[in-house]
Design an enzyme around this catalytic site. Structure first.
Site, short mmCIF file in Angstrom:
data_model
loop_
_atom_site.label_atom_id
_atom_site.label_comp_id
_atom_site.label_asym_id
_atom_site.label_seq_id
_atom_site.Cartn_x
_atom_site.Cartn_y
_atom_site.Cartn_z
N ALA A 64 0.86 -1.17 0.00
CA ALA A 64 0.00 0.00 0.00
C ALA A 64 0.91 1.23 0.00
CB ALA A 64 -0.89 -0.01 1.24
N GLY A 109 0.57 -4.99 1.05
CA GLY A 109 -0.63 -5.09 0.23
C GLY A 109 -0.40 -5.83 -1.08
N GLU A 112 -0.65 -9.39 -0.20
CA GLU A 112 -2.07 -9.65 0.09
C GLU A 112 -2.90 -9.72 -1.20
OE1 GLU A 112 -1.96 -6.32 2.86
OE2 GLU A 112 -2.83 -7.63 4.39
N GLU A 132 4.45 -4.91 7.54
CA GLU A 132 3.62 -3.88 8.20
C GLU A 132 4.08 -3.54 9.61
OE1 GLU A 132 2.44 -6.29 6.32
OE2 GLU A 132 0.85 -5.54 5.02
#
Ligand code: CO8
Length: 258
Positions: A64, A109, A112, A132
């Site tokens: 992200a 992300g 993911e 993260e």
């Protein structure tokens, strides 16, 4: 769309995340565009299989967007997490198989996003990680849930608690990816697998995906009852009639029409 490219070839839809200046990191805009791209692919009944990749050979998706997340508060952070989860769940539930073609970094992300796809093919330079906790957050686009389901809780906890990256061979060893290929042939390998899938009866393939996804979330008896029901549904399709008739008549089927 600015950061997403959609292409189509022989019943295969290709979604490319293209923000090379940020190693394809997912910001608000890219997630919204990805959402729209998945809708477009879902509505295109001529697409039987999908490939998701990242532009360039350095990154699939480097996570992200950290520069956007830096100033988020509890509310915008929750909204951002919810948008990612919404889009990735849509990919997971899409009524056609999705192959992640992972060239380079698949972090946070990005990892993911790959986890929400049905099949993962990695280039030999791919790197996976959930960093993260090194940024003061938890995985927020499904990492704590899908990683554990795919590689088991022990490995998932190790990756998530340490935030350390693993290389493509380790990802293969722990079952995070299906296959590792030289980076030059990543797109060809993904297309080859997609073509093989797209060459099978689309309704049957779609029902296989639904049965596996549904069955992984419930008890075995409920899951088997669901399998019986989708198995039965196949006999309403022209594909089943055509394919079995061709077999019995010892001729090659020229393709499926649904
Ligand atoms: N966000 C924003 N920009 C990024 C990101 C990112 N995730 N990754 C790379 N970039 C940018 C860099 O800032 C750099 O920009 P610039 O050229 O303007 O300085 C450009 O991409 C190229 O990157 P580098 O120069 O860093 O390239 P390197 O080859 O030196 O390093 C790495 C590559 C190792 C991938 C490095 O860029 C890196 O560590 N990136 C961050 C990886 C990361 O931590 N990802 C996880 C982010 S957290 C996350 O994904 C949470 C998901 C759930 C969110 C839920 C919210 C509620």
């Amino acid at each position: 769309m600015e950061n997403i490219i959609i292409e189509k070839s022989n019943h295969i839809g290709i979604i490319t995340i293209s923000r090379p200046q940020a190693l394809n990191a997912l910001n608000w805009q890219t997630l919204r565009e990805l959402d729209a791209a998945v809708d477009a692919i879902e509505n295109d009944k001529d697409i039987y299989c999908v490939i998701i990749g990242g532009a360039g050979d350095k990154a699939f998706v480097a996570g992200a967007d950290i520069s956007e997340m830096k100033d988020m508060d509890v509310f915008s952070g929750s909204d951002f997490g919810a948008l990612g989860n919404w889009v990735f769940r849509k990919i997971e539930l899409l009524d056609k198989p999705v192959i992640a073609a992972i060239g380079g970094y698949a972090l946070g992300g990005g990892c993911e996003l790959a986890l929400s796809c049905d099949i993962r093919i990695a280039s030999d330079n791919a790197k996976f990680g959930q960093p993260e906790v090194s940024l003061g957050i938890t995985p927020g686009f499904g990492g704590t849930q899908r990683l554990a389901r795919i590689v088991g809780t022990g490995k998932a906890k190790e990756m998530i608690y340490t935030g350390a990256n693993i290389d493509a061979q380790e990802a293969l060893r722990i079952g995070l990816v299906n296959k590792v290929v030289p980076k030059e042939s990543l797109n060809d390998e993904a297309m080859k697998m997609a073509a093989k899938i797209a060459g099978n009866a689309p309704i049957a393939v779609k029902l296989c995906k639904a049965a596996i996804n549904y069955g992984m979330q419930c008890d075995i008896d409920t899951a088997l009852a669901y399998e019986s029901s989708v198995f039965g549904q196949c006999f309403a399709s022209q594909d089943q009639k055509d394919a079995m008739t061709a077999f019995v008549e010892k001729r090659k089927l020229e393709g499926f029409n649904n």
